[in-house]
Structures are given as structure tokens and as C-alpha cells.
Design a protein around this motif. Structure first.
Motif, PDB file in Angstrom:
ATOM      1  N   VAL A  71      27.878 -56.618 -20.024  1.00 31.32           N
ATOM      2  CA  VAL A  71      28.877 -55.860 -20.779  1.00 31.32           C
ATOM      3  C   VAL A  71      30.018 -56.790 -21.163  1.00 31.32           C
ATOM      4  O   VAL A  71      30.132 -57.900 -20.644  1.00 31.32           O
ATOM      5  N   THR A  72      30.865 -56.321 -22.035  1.00 27.05           N
ATOM      6  CA  THR A  72      32.032 -57.083 -22.457  1.00 27.05           C
ATOM      7  C   THR A  72      33.258 -56.563 -21.726  1.00 27.05           C
ATOM      8  O   THR A  72      33.510 -55.351 -21.710  1.00 27.05           O
ATOM      9  N   CYS A  73      34.024 -57.464 -21.141  1.00 24.87           N
ATOM     10  CA  CYS A  73      35.266 -57.071 -20.452  1.00 24.87           C
ATOM     11  C   CYS A  73      36.180 -56.388 -21.473  1.00 24.87           C
ATOM     12  O   CYS A  73      36.458 -56.959 -22.535  1.00 24.87           O
TER      13      CYS A  73
ATOM     14  N   VAL B 227      30.259 -60.030 -19.008  1.00 31.55           N
ATOM     15  CA  VAL B 227      30.251 -59.774 -17.563  1.00 31.55           C
ATOM     16  C   VAL B 227      28.914 -59.162 -17.170  1.00 31.55           C
ATOM     17  O   VAL B 227      28.446 -58.225 -17.815  1.00 31.55           O
ATOM     18  N   GLU B 228      28.314 -59.692 -16.121  1.00 33.80           N
ATOM     19  CA  GLU B 228      27.079 -59.114 -15.602  1.00 33.80           C
ATOM     20  C   GLU B 228      27.411 -57.845 -14.831  1.00 33.80           C
ATOM     21  O   GLU B 228      28.318 -57.833 -13.996  1.00 33.80           O
ATOM     22  N   TRP B 229      26.700 -56.757 -15.123  1.00 34.37           N
ATOM     23  CA  TRP B 229      26.916 -55.480 -14.437  1.00 34.37           C
ATOM     24  C   TRP B 229      26.048 -55.473 -13.181  1.00 34.37           C
ATOM     25  O   TRP B 229      24.946 -54.940 -13.161  1.00 34.37           O
ATOM     26  N   ILE B 230      26.582 -56.107 -12.138  1.00 34.76           N
ATOM     27  CA  ILE B 230      25.859 -56.195 -10.870  1.00 34.76           C
ATOM     28  C   ILE B 230      26.776 -55.744  -9.750  1.00 34.76           C
ATOM     29  O   ILE B 230      28.004 -55.759  -9.879  1.00 34.76           O
TER      30      ILE B 230
ATOM     31  N   ASN C 237      29.794 -57.799  -8.562  1.00 40.86           N
ATOM     32  CA  ASN C 237      31.024 -57.825  -9.355  1.00 40.86           C
ATOM     33  C   ASN C 237      31.823 -56.563  -9.053  1.00 40.86           C
ATOM     34  O   ASN C 237      31.624 -55.522  -9.666  1.00 40.86           O
ATOM     35  N   LYS C 238      32.755 -56.666  -8.133  1.00 36.12           N
ATOM     36  CA  LYS C 238      33.508 -55.479  -7.714  1.00 36.12           C
ATOM     37  C   LYS C 238      34.554 -55.032  -8.738  1.00 36.12           C
ATOM     38  O   LYS C 238      35.157 -53.986  -8.597  1.00 36.12           O
ATOM     39  N   PHE C 239      34.766 -55.825  -9.792  1.00 36.80           N
ATOM     40  CA  PHE C 239      35.761 -55.463 -10.807  1.00 36.80           C
ATOM     41  C   PHE C 239      35.120 -54.869 -12.062  1.00 36.80           C
ATOM     42  O   PHE C 239      35.816 -54.591 -13.030  1.00 36.80           O
ATOM     43  N   ARG C 240      33.805 -54.705 -12.075  1.00 35.08           N
ATOM     44  CA  ARG C 240      33.123 -54.243 -13.287  1.00 35.08           C
ATOM     45  C   ARG C 240      33.721 -52.955 -13.817  1.00 35.08           C
ATOM     46  O   ARG C 240      34.142 -52.115 -13.012  1.00 35.08           O
ATOM     47  N   PRO C 241      33.897 -52.743 -15.061  1.00 35.04           N
ATOM     48  CA  PRO C 241      33.422 -53.539 -16.179  1.00 35.04           C
ATOM     49  C   PRO C 241      34.328 -54.717 -16.526  1.00 35.04           C
ATOM     50  O   PRO C 241      34.113 -55.397 -17.523  1.00 35.04           O
TER      51      PRO C 241
ATOM     52  N   CYS D 253      36.142 -58.518 -15.863  1.00 38.29           N
ATOM     53  CA  CYS D 253      35.646 -59.786 -15.357  1.00 38.29           C
ATOM     54  C   CYS D 253      36.416 -60.244 -14.128  1.00 38.29           C
ATOM     55  O   CYS D 253      35.929 -61.071 -13.360  1.00 38.29           O
ATOM     56  N   SER D 254      37.625 -59.695 -13.912  1.00 38.10           N
ATOM     57  CA  SER D 254      38.457 -60.157 -12.801  1.00 38.10           C
ATOM     58  C   SER D 254      39.485 -59.088 -12.418  1.00 38.10           C
ATOM     59  O   SER D 254      39.706 -58.118 -13.141  1.00 38.10           O
TER      60      SER D 254
END
Length: 61
Positions: free
Chosen positions: A4-6, A13-16, A19-23, A25-26
């Protein structure tokens, strides 16, 4: 894998689960977005709500 796009910086950004901040990036991009909501920078366009007490249908005849 979903990518997805931040919403803040447009970085891919990988939707995994890792990644605790999804969607986002940080943490930084997440906080920027939260700040924009808090400052009411995001709005939904539409007509202003009417006051039911001032509507012509509610006036005495």
C-alpha cells in the motif's frame, strides 16, 4: 504480499503483521496524520445542516 501507499508520504509499505504502523510507513507519518485529524484539516464536503426550528414547515400557520 499486499503493498500500500503511506497516506502521509506516499512511500510504498508492505501490509504485513510486522509493520505495526500500517498503513503508515513509520510512527512519524502516523503522528502527522493524527495531528491533521486533531487540527480538523480533513473534512467531508456537504451542505450545512439546517436548523429544524427555523424550517418553514415548523412555523405556526
Amino acid at each position: 504480499m499486499t503493498v500500500v501507499t503511506c497516506p502521509t508520504c506516499a512511500k510504498k509499505v508492505e501490509w504485513i503483521e510486522a509493520n505495526k504502523f500500517r498503513p503508515f510507513c513509520s510512527e512519524r507519518c502516523k503522528q502527522i496524520d493524527l495531528g491533521a485529524w486533531a487540527e480538523e484539516k480533513y473534512t467531508i464536503p456537504g451542505a450545512a445542516p439546517s436548523d429544524p426550528l427555523l424550517d418553514d414547515d415548523n412555523l405556526p400557520q
